[in-house]
Design an enzyme around this catalytic site. Structure first.
Site, mmCIF file in Angstrom:
data_model
loop_
_atom_site.group_PDB
_atom_site.id
_atom_site.type_symbol
_atom_site.label_atom_id
_atom_site.label_comp_id
_atom_site.label_asym_id
_atom_site.label_seq_id
_atom_site.Cartn_x
_atom_site.Cartn_y
_atom_site.Cartn_z
ATOM 1 N N HIS A 171 50.777 -11.461 -26.019
ATOM 2 C CA HIS A 171 49.372 -11.123 -25.775
ATOM 3 C C HIS A 171 49.102 -9.666 -26.161
ATOM 4 O O HIS A 171 50.009 -8.813 -26.117
ATOM 5 C CB HIS A 171 49.012 -11.321 -24.303
ATOM 6 C CG HIS A 171 48.941 -12.749 -23.888
ATOM 7 N ND1 HIS A 171 48.278 -13.155 -22.755
ATOM 8 C CD2 HIS A 171 49.437 -13.884 -24.458
ATOM 9 C CE1 HIS A 171 48.376 -14.463 -22.624
ATOM 10 N NE2 HIS A 171 49.079 -14.934 -23.657
ATOM 11 N N GLU A 175 47.632 -7.264 -24.631
ATOM 12 C CA GLU A 175 47.929 -6.268 -23.599
ATOM 13 C C GLU A 175 49.421 -5.972 -23.515
ATOM 14 O O GLU A 175 49.829 -4.816 -23.387
ATOM 15 C CB GLU A 175 47.447 -6.757 -22.222
ATOM 16 C CG GLU A 175 45.967 -7.036 -22.151
ATOM 17 C CD GLU A 175 45.606 -8.493 -22.425
ATOM 18 O OE1 GLU A 175 44.658 -8.982 -21.782
ATOM 19 O OE2 GLU A 175 46.257 -9.154 -23.270
ATOM 20 N N CYS A 179 44.890 -11.980 -18.459
ATOM 21 C CA CYS A 179 45.423 -13.107 -17.698
ATOM 22 C C CYS A 179 46.356 -12.578 -16.601
ATOM 23 O O CYS A 179 46.590 -11.376 -16.495
ATOM 24 C CB CYS A 179 46.185 -14.056 -18.625
ATOM 25 S SG CYS A 179 47.743 -13.383 -19.240
ATOM 26 N N CYS A 237 49.411 -10.607 -17.947
ATOM 27 C CA CYS A 237 49.029 -9.273 -18.408
ATOM 28 C C CYS A 237 48.591 -8.383 -17.243
ATOM 29 O O CYS A 237 48.884 -7.192 -17.215
ATOM 30 C CB CYS A 237 47.936 -9.385 -19.464
ATOM 31 S SG CYS A 237 48.519 -10.196 -20.967
#
Length: 162
Positions: free
Chosen positions: A57, A59, A87, A90
């Site tokens: 992801h 992040e 999410c 993260c």
């Protein structure tokens, strides 16, 4: 850490630029930048498909890059600007890395961890607190990017069925 709409706009544009890179690579168009002082120390965009890694992801990649830049896992005094609400994975990384501020533009109704699906800060039992700001900066552009991406994915999927 500088605060204010002008600063938030500057860094959200950087996160949006990362989202555009993700789009160019066929990834879900989400981007993030980690800021310390007035400098980007980490940047990332979704790379789940290209890395075959569910942790790829934006992040996570930006946080990892920031930690490598400053040679520490502690990102005290840092902010992360991300195009879409983080999410739970993260959000956990944000907490563990000691990032102090999260700014995001678009809620994530299926996985959002800062209020949309859950609020990981709700019980406030962590040894670290994070300021979370939902902004309208580039919100429509980011939403349009996501809508277009998923529309194309659906059309490709339907074309394969025919």
């Amino acid at each position: 850490m500088k605060v204010g709409r002008e600063t938030d706009e500057k860094w959200m544009k950087e996160a949006y630029g990362e989202a555009l890179e993700a789009l160019d690579e066929g990834e879900v168009p989400i981007g993030a930048v980690v800021i310390r002082g007035n400098v980007v120390i980490g940047r990332g965009h979704n790379r789940v498909e290209s890395l075959n890694d569910p942790t790829g992801h934006a992040e996570i990649i930006a946080i990892s890059a920031a930690c490598n830049t400053i040679k520490s896992w502690r990102l005290n005094g840092c902010a992360i600007y991300v195009s879409v609400e983080p999410c739970m994975m993260c959000g956990g990384a944000i907490l563990h890395s000691r990032i102090e501020k999260v700014v995001y533009a678009v809620k994530e109704p299926k996985f959002g961890s800062f209020g949309s699906v859950i609020d990981i800060l709700e019980k406030n039992k962590f040894n670290h607190t994070v300021e979370v700001i939902e902004t309208d900066i580039l919100k429509q552009d980011i939403e349009n990017l996501l809508i277009e991406f998923f529309r194309k994915k659906r059309n490709q999927s339907e074309a394969r069925k025919d």
